[in-house]
Design a protein around this motif. Structure first.
Motif, PDB file in Angstrom:
ATOM      1  N   ALA A   2       0.877  -1.107  -0.034  1.00  0.00           N
ATOM      2  CA  ALA A   2       0.144  -0.023  -0.112  1.00  0.00           C
ATOM      3  C   ALA A   2       0.764   1.274   0.067  1.00  0.00           C
ATOM      4  N   PRO A   3       0.634   2.139  -0.791  1.00  0.00           N
ATOM      5  CA  PRO A   3       1.284   3.457  -0.714  1.00  0.00           C
ATOM      6  C   PRO A   3       1.077   4.176   0.692  1.00  0.00           C
ATOM      7  N   ALA A   4       1.736   4.857   1.142  1.00  0.00           N
ATOM      8  CA  ALA A   4       1.650   5.373   2.612  1.00  0.00           C
ATOM      9  C   ALA A   4       0.237   6.217   2.679  1.00  0.00           C
ATOM     10  N   HIS A   5       0.035   6.877   1.426  1.00  0.00           N
ATOM     11  CA  HIS A   5      -1.152   8.002   1.728  1.00  0.00           C
ATOM     12  C   HIS A   5      -2.577   6.940   1.666  1.00  0.00           C
ATOM     13  N   MET A   6      -2.337   5.695   1.052  1.00  0.00           N
ATOM     14  CA  MET A   6      -3.629   4.914   1.217  1.00  0.00           C
ATOM     15  C   MET A   6      -3.756   3.790   2.100  1.00  0.00           C
ATOM     16  N   ARG A   7      -2.739   3.793   3.085  1.00  0.00           N
ATOM     17  CA  ARG A   7      -2.885   2.653   3.884  1.00  0.00           C
ATOM     18  C   ARG A   7      -4.348   2.482   4.633  1.00  0.00           C
ATOM     19  N   GLY A   8      -4.747   3.463   4.929  1.00  0.00           N
ATOM     20  CA  GLY A   8      -6.264   3.096   5.841  1.00  0.00           C
ATOM     21  C   GLY A   8      -7.160   2.491   4.899  1.00  0.00           C
TER      22      GLY A   8
ATOM     23  N   LEU B 121     -11.391   7.537   4.621  1.00  0.00           N
ATOM     24  CA  LEU B 121     -11.265   8.691   5.418  1.00  0.00           C
ATOM     25  C   LEU B 121     -10.067   8.851   6.274  1.00  0.00           C
ATOM     26  N   SER B 122      -9.673   7.830   6.755  1.00  0.00           N
ATOM     27  CA  SER B 122      -8.524   8.021   7.718  1.00  0.00           C
ATOM     28  C   SER B 122      -7.361   8.305   7.003  1.00  0.00           C
ATOM     29  N   ASP B 123      -7.127   8.200   5.896  1.00  0.00           N
ATOM     30  CA  ASP B 123      -6.072   8.834   4.880  1.00  0.00           C
ATOM     31  C   ASP B 123      -6.090  10.150   4.436  1.00  0.00           C
ATOM     32  N   ARG B 124      -7.306  10.591   4.762  1.00  0.00           N
ATOM     33  CA  ARG B 124      -7.438  12.257   4.759  1.00  0.00           C
ATOM     34  C   ARG B 124      -7.336  12.851   6.116  1.00  0.00           C
ATOM     35  N   TYR B 125      -7.897  12.239   6.965  1.00  0.00           N
ATOM     36  CA  TYR B 125      -7.872  12.880   8.391  1.00  0.00           C
ATOM     37  C   TYR B 125      -7.172  12.184   9.422  1.00  0.00           C
ATOM     38  N   HIS B 126      -6.890  12.665  10.561  1.00  0.00           N
ATOM     39  CA  HIS B 126      -6.236  11.816  11.575  1.00  0.00           C
ATOM     40  C   HIS B 126      -6.805  10.488  11.842  1.00  0.00           C
ATOM     41  N   ARG B 127      -6.135   9.608  11.759  1.00  0.00           N
ATOM     42  CA  ARG B 127      -6.690   8.067  12.126  1.00  0.00           C
ATOM     43  C   ARG B 127      -7.254   7.966  13.430  1.00  0.00           C
ATOM     44  N   VAL B 128      -6.566   8.594  14.466  1.00  0.00           N
ATOM     45  CA  VAL B 128      -7.076   8.442  15.621  1.00  0.00           C
ATOM     46  C   VAL B 128      -8.321   9.293  16.041  1.00  0.00           C
ATOM     47  N   THR B 129      -8.701  10.222  15.224  1.00  0.00           N
ATOM     48  CA  THR B 129      -9.810  11.033  15.337  1.00  0.00           C
ATOM     49  C   THR B 129     -10.999  10.016  15.144  1.00  0.00           C
ATOM     50  N   LEU B 130     -10.750   9.189  14.036  1.00  0.00           N
ATOM     51  CA  LEU B 130     -11.955   8.349  13.432  1.00  0.00           C
ATOM     52  C   LEU B 130     -11.973   7.257  14.709  1.00  0.00           C
ATOM     53  N   LEU B 131     -10.853   6.773  15.241  1.00  0.00           N
ATOM     54  CA  LEU B 131     -10.694   5.731  16.184  1.00  0.00           C
ATOM     55  C   LEU B 131     -11.702   6.133  17.392  1.00  0.00           C
ATOM     56  N   ILE B 132     -11.485   7.203  17.846  1.00  0.00           N
ATOM     57  CA  ILE B 132     -12.323   7.833  18.924  1.00  0.00           C
ATOM     58  C   ILE B 132     -13.742   7.732  18.847  1.00  0.00           C
TER      59      ILE B 132
END
Length: 411
Positions: A135-141, A278-289
């Motif tokens: 996966a490219p780094a910007h598309m891991r999520g 969405l986590s590739d565009r915004y902070h992953r942890v925010t979505l996890l919260i």
């Protein structure tokens, strides 16, 4: 907030190998769930096995899979190859499937179930590390979310197919088990012939002893913080069997019991890829919260629901939380670990999560027996709240270290 169409459009940019790995998971899950949806009933009604024995078989099988993952992940780092171990793992699962329809004894069925779970353990960490490598780094999520979505489609198609085939064959277990052989070997063929492992980057450090203390230290504090939060979270995520028991206790007819897991997995499959993208565009942890908060809501609904509609809503929320968390946690593991140790990292992540889930299910059973369903789900909500506090620390700590993820400017 990103609209749906750009998120769906980005699916075409995900590497072909990740799509194929997702289809491999889909077909193997169809095969496994065809059998696993019927195996407990088959053992009890046809092979005259006690419920205690069924519980022991399932507990040992799942614990074995969790333990094997750490060694297979480390082995993939030592070899510098991921696909070989994934092929071995999926191959073991495929070649055990014909044993189920022909087994004439309980011991043979137990052996087949055990080997099948060993195969699951062997393939899990190397497969996830392979996805991280592709996966490219910007598309891991999005990449992890896509594989999770396809895997979960198999998880609900399998039980549905089992229901249909049992009706079609007038409850002929052996005939249904034979059908399960087909998608298993299709999954293995796809992996062998359609997945090509990327070349190892020039100059990437060779790992001689992946499970040694110096190498585990190389994984870094960011990774171990992710694992700690995920482990506490797993303590709150007891077995989905308790969702079935809750629905049954509220009055759901036995014939409709499989629909509990179908509903959960449909929501899970629909949410996993969009959440990852969405986590590739915004902070992953925010979505996890958000995902952790959804689990608290699911627990509260299931604790206080007094009808099937309420329980159904709680089950749907449970599926929503899975879609918002599972792929993102895997992406965080990839974000916070060096490439040469990704197999070990995923192995340790799966091991701690699997053991925590086993402990959580035991605790949930004890609470259910002693205090009722409400206590079980309320304890889950409390444990999730503790994990949520750790996630808040993670949200503060990772950006402070300059560690892992920036939104894409032109995504």
């Amino acid at each position: 907030m990103a609209t749906a169409s750009p998120i769906l459009a980005r699916m075409r940019e995900i590497p072909k190998g990740i799509w194929v790995l997702g289809c491999v998971s889909l077909f193997m899950d169809i095969s496994s769930e065809l059998i696993h949806a019927l195996l407990p009933v088959y053992l009890v009604t046809v092979m005259s096995v006690s419920m205690v024995t069924v519980g022991i078989i399932e507990g040992i099988a799942e614990a074995t899979a969790s333990i094997v993952k750490i060694f297979s992940g480390a082995m993939s780092d030592w070899l510098g190859k991921r696909k070989l171990l994934a092929v071995i793992g999926y191959g073991l699962a495929a070649f055990t499937k014909p044993i189920f329809p022909v087994a004439g004894s309980v011991n043979l069925l137990i052996a087949a179930r055990f080997v099948d779970r060993v195969g699951k353990g062997i393939r899990g960490a190397p497969r996830d590390a392979l996805i991280a490598d592709m996966a490219p780094a910007h598309m891991r999520g999005g990449s992890f979310g896509l594989r999770q979505s396809l895997d979960t489609i198999g998880a609900f198609l399998g039980p549905l197919l089992a229901i249909f085939l049992m009706w079609l064959t007038t409850n002929n277990f052996q005939a249904v088990f034979w059908v399960a052989v087909i998608p298993a070997f299709l999954a293995l063929a796809l992996l062998v012939f359609a997945v090509h492992e990327p070349a190892r980057p020039t100059g990437l450090r060779k790992v001689k002893f992946p499970l040694s203390l110096p190498e585990l230290n190389r994984l870094g504090s960011n990774y171990w913080l992710v694992v700690a939060v995920a482990t506490v979270f797993s303590l709150a995520r007891f077995s989905e069997a308790f969702l079935i028991l809750r629905a049954q206790g509220i009055g759901l007819p036995l014939v409709l019991i499989p629909m509990v897991l179908v509903l959960m997995n449909v929501v899970y499959a629909l949410v996993a890829y969009p959440a990852g993208a969405l986590s590739d565009r915004y902070h992953r942890v925010t979505l996890l919260i958000i995902g952790f908060c959804v689990l608290i809501a699911a627990d509260l609904v299931l604790a206080f629901a007094d009808g099937l509609v309420g329980v159904g809503f709680g089950v749907a929320l449970w599926g929503l939380h899975l879609g918002l968390t599972q792929g993102l946690l895997a992406a965080l593991v990839a974000d916070t670990t060096p490439q040469e140790l990704r197999g070990t990292a995923f192995g340790m992540f799966h091991l701690t999560g699997g053991l925590a889930l086993l402990a959580a299910s035991i605790l949930a059973g004890v609470l259910w027996e002693g205090f009722g369903a409400q206590a079980t789900f309320l304890s889950g909500a409390c444990l999730t709240a503790i994990a949520l506090a750790g996630l808040g620390l993670l949200r503060w700590y990772l950006p402070a270290l300059g560690a892992f993820h920036k939104p894409q400017e032109n995504a």
